[in-house]
Design a protein around this motif. Structure first.
Motif, PDB file in Angstrom:
ATOM      1  N   ILE A   1       0.816  -1.208   0.000  1.00 37.31           N
ATOM      2  CA  ILE A   1       0.000   0.000   0.000  1.00 37.31           C
ATOM      3  C   ILE A   1       0.854   1.263   0.000  1.00 37.31           C
ATOM      4  O   ILE A   1       0.437   2.322  -0.481  1.00 37.31           O
ATOM      5  N   GLU A   2       2.113   1.150   0.496  1.00 38.05           N
ATOM      6  CA  GLU A   2       3.010   2.312   0.531  1.00 38.05           C
ATOM      7  C   GLU A   2       3.360   2.812  -0.866  1.00 38.05           C
ATOM      8  O   GLU A   2       3.765   3.958  -1.035  1.00 38.05           O
ATOM      9  N   GLN A   3       3.229   1.936  -1.863  1.00 37.35           N
ATOM     10  CA  GLN A   3       3.490   2.388  -3.228  1.00 37.35           C
ATOM     11  C   GLN A   3       2.377   3.297  -3.741  1.00 37.35           C
ATOM     12  O   GLN A   3       2.577   4.064  -4.684  1.00 37.35           O
ATOM     13  N   VAL A   4       1.208   3.201  -3.138  1.00 37.08           N
ATOM     14  CA  VAL A   4       0.079   4.041  -3.529  1.00 37.08           C
ATOM     15  C   VAL A   4      -0.044   5.243  -2.604  1.00 37.08           C
ATOM     16  O   VAL A   4      -0.218   6.374  -3.046  1.00 37.08           O
ATOM     17  N   PHE A   5       0.047   4.979  -1.292  1.00 31.88           N
ATOM     18  CA  PHE A   5      -0.008   6.046  -0.291  1.00 31.88           C
ATOM     19  C   PHE A   5       1.302   6.043   0.490  1.00 31.88           C
ATOM     20  O   PHE A   5       1.433   5.310   1.471  1.00 31.88           O
ATOM     21  N   PRO A   6       2.295   6.822   0.054  1.00 30.74           N
ATOM     22  CA  PRO A   6       3.588   6.837   0.746  1.00 30.74           C
ATOM     23  C   PRO A   6       3.441   7.155   2.222  1.00 30.74           C
ATOM     24  O   PRO A   6       2.525   7.872   2.630  1.00 30.74           O
ATOM     25  N   ALA A   7       4.340   6.601   3.029  1.00 30.12           N
ATOM     26  CA  ALA A   7       4.304   6.831   4.474  1.00 30.12           C
ATOM     27  C   ALA A   7       4.306   8.328   4.767  1.00 30.12           C
ATOM     28  O   ALA A   7       5.060   9.094   4.163  1.00 30.12           O
ATOM     29  N   GLY A   8       3.451   8.732   5.692  1.00 27.09           N
ATOM     30  CA  GLY A   8       3.390  10.132   6.093  1.00 27.09           C
ATOM     31  C   GLY A   8       2.437  10.974   5.269  1.00 27.09           C
ATOM     32  O   GLY A   8       2.279  12.168   5.530  1.00 27.09           O
ATOM     33  N   LYS A   9       1.803  10.365   4.234  1.00 26.99           N
ATOM     34  CA  LYS A   9       0.856  11.118   3.411  1.00 26.99           C
ATOM     35  C   LYS A   9      -0.523  10.480   3.502  1.00 26.99           C
ATOM     36  O   LYS A   9      -0.661   9.268   3.366  1.00 26.99           O
ATOM     37  N   SER A  10      -1.512  11.316   3.701  1.00 28.98           N
ATOM     38  CA  SER A  10      -2.893  10.838   3.759  1.00 28.98           C
ATOM     39  C   SER A  10      -3.405  10.618   2.340  1.00 28.98           C
ATOM     40  O   SER A  10      -2.850  11.154   1.378  1.00 28.98           O
ATOM     41  N   PRO A  11      -4.496   9.835   2.200  1.00 20.07           N
ATOM     42  CA  PRO A  11      -5.099   9.686   0.874  1.00 20.07           C
ATOM     43  C   PRO A  11      -5.473  11.030   0.242  1.00 20.07           C
ATOM     44  O   PRO A  11      -5.370  11.195  -0.969  1.00 20.07           O
ATOM     45  N   GLN A  12      -5.880  11.985   1.074  1.00 19.87           N
ATOM     46  CA  GLN A  12      -6.243  13.296   0.555  1.00 19.87           C
ATOM     47  C   GLN A  12      -5.016  14.023  -0.007  1.00 19.87           C
ATOM     48  O   GLN A  12      -5.088  14.680  -1.061  1.00 19.87           O
ATOM     49  N   GLN A  13      -3.876  13.890   0.695  1.00 19.02           N
ATOM     50  CA  GLN A  13      -2.652  14.516   0.208  1.00 19.02           C
ATOM     51  C   GLN A  13      -2.186  13.872  -1.089  1.00 19.02           C
ATOM     52  O   GLN A  13      -1.726  14.555  -2.003  1.00 19.02           O
ATOM     53  N   VAL A  14      -2.293  12.543  -1.157  1.00 16.91           N
ATOM     54  CA  VAL A  14      -1.902  11.837  -2.375  1.00 16.91           C
ATOM     55  C   VAL A  14      -2.777  12.275  -3.546  1.00 16.91           C
ATOM     56  O   VAL A  14      -2.288  12.511  -4.654  1.00 16.91           O
ATOM     57  N   GLN A  15      -4.088  12.402  -3.292  1.00 16.06           N
ATOM     58  CA  GLN A  15      -4.992  12.854  -4.345  1.00 16.06           C
ATOM     59  C   GLN A  15      -4.619  14.261  -4.811  1.00 16.06           C
ATOM     60  O   GLN A  15      -4.612  14.549  -6.016  1.00 16.06           O
ATOM     61  N   LYS A  16      -4.288  15.129  -3.859  1.00 18.10           N
ATOM     62  CA  LYS A  16      -3.902  16.493  -4.203  1.00 18.10           C
ATOM     63  C   LYS A  16      -2.627  16.494  -5.039  1.00 18.10           C
ATOM     64  O   LYS A  16      -2.511  17.218  -6.031  1.00 18.10           O
ATOM     65  N   ASP A  17      -1.657  15.647  -4.649  1.00 22.43           N
ATOM     66  CA  ASP A  17      -0.413  15.543  -5.414  1.00 22.43           C
ATOM     67  C   ASP A  17      -0.675  15.042  -6.823  1.00 22.43           C
ATOM     68  O   ASP A  17      -0.082  15.525  -7.801  1.00 22.43           O
ATOM     69  N   ASN A  18      -1.563  14.041  -6.955  1.00 21.69           N
ATOM     70  CA  ASN A  18      -1.881  13.491  -8.274  1.00 21.69           C
ATOM     71  C   ASN A  18      -2.583  14.521  -9.153  1.00 21.69           C
ATOM     72  O   ASN A  18      -2.327  14.607 -10.360  1.00 21.69           O
ATOM     73  N   GLU A  19      -3.466  15.298  -8.541  1.00 23.08           N
ATOM     74  CA  GLU A  19      -4.159  16.339  -9.301  1.00 23.08           C
ATOM     75  C   GLU A  19      -3.167  17.394  -9.780  1.00 23.08           C
ATOM     76  O   GLU A  19      -3.253  17.880 -10.917  1.00 23.08           O
ATOM     77  N   GLN A  20      -2.206  17.753  -8.910  1.00 20.65           N
ATOM     78  CA  GLN A  20      -1.199  18.735  -9.303  1.00 20.65           C
ATOM     79  C   GLN A  20      -0.310  18.186 -10.400  1.00 20.65           C
ATOM     80  O   GLN A  20       0.042  18.888 -11.356  1.00 20.65           O
ATOM     81  N   ALA A  21       0.058  16.898 -10.286  1.00 20.29           N
ATOM     82  CA  ALA A  21       0.884  16.273 -11.321  1.00 20.29           C
ATOM     83  C   ALA A  21       0.158  16.259 -12.657  1.00 20.29           C
ATOM     84  O   ALA A  21       0.760  16.462 -13.721  1.00 20.29           O
TER      85      ALA A  21
END
Length: 358
Positions: A106-126
């Motif tokens: 799961i760490e490959q999808v949600f890196p340690a220290g990042k919430s699903p919301q942060q990951v989504q925000k990063d993906n949207e920015q990317a």
């Protein structure tokens, strides 16, 4: 005679001790408690594909206004990877046994220290960055001028009270800027607390105003040292009234860049890049037009083949993995830049041999 695959044999041989627990392990939590029974894995598989020359939800995926467009045909499909999380053990085993999905930590999808919301925000920015880079690369290839437009101002930032969405930034402290990277570089030349003069084109009128730079908030710093902060999100766009808009919702990450850029080039240049063929592909793209590697290449190849593609544009750094995947019936074309991809498609249409993954 039915022959079981390796996954089937493994599961059947271990089924007896597992069977008694299956009724419990189909639940996401232990009944009456908050104990989480989902597995720490995600399932990745082929996702949907989208024709960048076509439409999505009634709108062109790549919408261009302000310039005459050339006729296009065939397909230039971008590809995606589907990701499933929060699976019970039974669901994970089902994905592994009955589909071509792969299970990854799961760490490959949600890196340690990042919430699903942060990951989504990063993906949207990317994804937004990939759109901007796609436009820059395409305009550079077509030798058309560019400018930088404000699409958002951060709340309580220095820019929030003086800059508007759709402002085109033309200079910072009399230093001409053309690309978003130019704006960022001009701001980084200063320290928090410095006052700079920003000039914008606002609905055809040149407007200048002083802005006192702040310190970059932690959420935008991403581990970098403290620096000056203006507080605008910008995109590159063609100058002179030409506009490119990308209309895909709920898609994240940077891997659509190459296919977006090719669609822009196809629509704004003479001739048809596909020659009527169904071409799919993937790859990041930077402002200089360089194509970068992506994840999930085997799943994207499967998605492309399932959709009907006859050829697939593969980032050069993904070629070895694509060949190992052994997907039959689809031509693997090796690309490392936008101009390379355009040249390969022209070779394919002209009966010549493009560069292949080997």
């Amino acid at each position: 005679m039915k022959i079981w695959n390796r996954r089937s044999r493994t599961v059947v041989l271990g089924a007896v001790p597992v069977a008694a627990l299956m009724s419990l392990l189909t639940l996401p939590t232990v009944p009456g408690t908050d104990i989480d029974l989902t597995v720490p894995y995600a399932a990745e598989g082929p996702g949907p594909t989208f024709d960048t020359l076509g439409q999505a939800e009634g709108r062109p995926v790549v919408d261009i206004v302000g310039a005459e467009q050339d006729k296009t045909s065939g397909h230039l499909n971008m590809t995606t990877v589907s990701v499933r999380t929060k699976m019970t053990l039974a669901q994970a085993m089902g994905r592994w046994l009955f589909t071509e999905d792969t299970l990854v930590p799961i760490e490959q999808v949600f890196p340690a220290g990042k919430s699903p919301q942060q990951v989504q925000k990063d993906n949207e920015q990317a994804f937004a960055n990939s759109e901007s880079n796609a436009t820059i690369a395409a305009m550079s290839y077509l030798r058309r001028p560019l400018e930088t437009m404000v699409i958002k101002t951060s709340e309580s930032s220095p820019a929030a009270s003086v800059m508007n969405v759709n402002d085109v930034i033309t200079s910072v402290n009399d230093k001409k800027v053309t690309l978003p990277s130019d704006v960022a570089a001009a701001v980084r030349e200063h320290a928090p607390g410095d006052t700079v003069t920003v000039t914008v084109d606002r609905r055809g009128k040149s407007v200048s105003f002083p802005v006192t730079l702040a310190e970059t908030p932690e959420e935008f710093r991403q581990g970098r040292e403290k620096s000056a902060f203006l507080g605008v999100t910008t995109v590159a766009q063609p100058a002179g009234g030409l506009r490119v808009e990308y209309n895909l919702a709920d898609i994240g990450g940077p891997s659509a860049g190459l296919m977006f850029s090719l669609a822009v080039v196809d629509k704004l240049s003479p001739g048809e890049l596909t020659g009527g063929r169904f071409i799919a592909g993937t790859g990041t793209i930077d402002a200089e037009g360089k194509v970068g590697p992506i994840g999930g290449i085997t799943h994207k190849l499967q998605a492309a083949k399932d959709a009907g593609a006859s050829a697939f544009l593969v980032p050069a750094d993904n070629c070895a993995e694509a060949v190992r995947g052994g997907e039959k019936g689809i031509e693997l074309i090796k690309v490392d830049s936008l101009s390379d991809a355009v040249g390969d498609l022209k070779d394919l249409d002209g009966g010549k041999q493009p560069s292949h993954c080997e």
